[in-house]
Design a protein around this motif. Sequence first.
Motif, PDB file in Angstrom:
ATOM      1  N   ASP A   1      37.973  46.223  41.621  1.00  0.00           N
ATOM      2  CA  ASP A   1      38.700  44.956  41.769  1.00  0.00           C
ATOM      3  C   ASP A   1      38.277  44.229  43.055  1.00  0.00           C
ATOM      4  OD1 ASP A   1      39.953  45.604  39.470  1.00  0.00           O
ATOM      5  OD2 ASP A   1      41.833  46.245  40.401  1.00  0.00           O
TER       6      ASP A   1
ATOM      7  N   HIS B   1      36.580  40.429  35.318  1.00  0.00           N
ATOM      8  CA  HIS B   1      35.681  41.594  35.403  1.00  0.00           C
ATOM      9  C   HIS B   1      34.359  41.296  34.691  1.00  0.00           C
ATOM     10  CE1 HIS B   1      37.429  44.895  37.536  1.00  0.00           C
ATOM     11  NE2 HIS B   1      38.563  44.861  36.873  1.00  0.00           N
TER      12      HIS B   1
ATOM     13  N   SER C   1      38.028  49.693  32.676  1.00  0.00           N
ATOM     14  CA  SER C   1      38.610  49.910  34.001  1.00  0.00           C
ATOM     15  C   SER C   1      39.753  50.907  33.895  1.00  0.00           C
ATOM     16  CB  SER C   1      39.107  48.575  34.554  1.00  0.00           C
ATOM     17  OG  SER C   1      40.256  48.183  33.846  1.00  0.00           O
TER      18      SER C   1
ATOM     19  N   HIS D   1      42.616  38.615  34.909  1.00  0.00           N
ATOM     20  CA  HIS D   1      41.880  39.673  35.617  1.00  0.00           C
ATOM     21  C   HIS D   1      40.775  40.313  34.764  1.00  0.00           C
ATOM     22  CE1 HIS D   1      41.638  43.103  38.445  1.00  0.00           C
ATOM     23  NE2 HIS D   1      41.430  43.816  37.364  1.00  0.00           N
TER      24      HIS D   1
HETATM   25 ZN    ZN Z   1      40.321  45.603  37.442  1.00  0.00          ZN
END
Ligand code: ZN
Length: 359
Positions: free
Chosen positions: A327, A117, A149, A113
Amino acid sequence: MNILGIETSCDETAAAVVKDGREVIANVVYTQIPLHQPYGGVVPELASRAHIEKISEVVKTAIAAFKEAEPAGKIDAVAVTYGPGLSPALIVGLNAAKGLAASLKVPLIAINHIEAHLHTPFLYDRGDDAAKLAPDPSTVEPALGLAISGGHTNWFEVPHYGEYRTIGQTLDDAAGEAFDKAAKLLGLGYPGGPKIDKIAREFHSRSHCDRAPLVPFPKGRPREGVSALAGLPAELCVSFSGLKTALLRYVQEHPDHDLELTVTSYQEAIVQAVADRTRTALRRGDYRALLLGGGVSLNSRVREVLGEVCAKAKIPLLMAKPKYCGDNGAMIAGLAYYRRNLMGEAAMNVDVHPSLEVG
Ligand code: ZN
Ligand code: KG4
């Protein structure tokens, strides 16, 4: 090559179809923010249940939008976040993706993840003038990456596109978490980042003459040699837990404090900490661009100050369109085109990895 990306690591249920890693053909994000708002933060069990309820609708909507845009088009692979994130939330997306890849008879690609980003500056929508947007990833090597984040604050070296090495990070709270915790403490609601950003923007827009000097909150510099650094240089790391304590102490000692001033000073401490480490990282390496990603990259002051840092270093600051900062599935599908180290059988056998590291 059309890749369908699925993302459920936190409080967004998302799916997208991206062509050749950059052109977003369909993008669907269902946010659970209103569900978690009464609790002042994300509740993992509620997130998981909401993902289960929404995932198939979100995926079907993304596929339908793709089919409408490209009636003869075919999904060539399915990509999914397998970490880091909330375990009960990640499981929902991973299981859905495994099932979908099997039924479509296409390979599955498992994606990190945080790395995803950093791919968001390269995404554009069908119909956009791509030439005006980010350059091709291969032209910015080596790049410095900064993912900020709600869960992460990490600096990475990207020697070749799709290869990542952590060079700095937060030792405790992420920048977004620092925003969210302050907002909770000040009774501003969840998520805190956008609320603090708005208040600080109003403060900055006031004329200079009626502004009080900012409160000197600590700038999050960790001490040299602390074990939490885990071998990383202190000058490339941040620690935001002391900042939160300083805010608490300040509001207790100043019950009549000016909220706008307090909030702006707090934001400035975070922004300056992030800018200082970025400046240092740029000095230590020979980078051709700064890739910025994550929800906090929406912050107007973060954008402004990092813009100045990059201008001084004479490199471009590559940022995502606002809709790709939070996200989304497009960043997962996009990165999967470039990064296929976990693909096919290996991805089908992978389990969720809540504390997955970069690299
Ligand atoms: Zn994120
Ligand atoms: O990337 P993201 O959507 O989810 C994670 O992977 O964590 O980031 C969410 C975080 C939250 O902490 C939120 O407060 C923060 O991004 N955020 C902001 C702004 N918009 C969202 N922080 C500061 N300023 C903003 N404008």
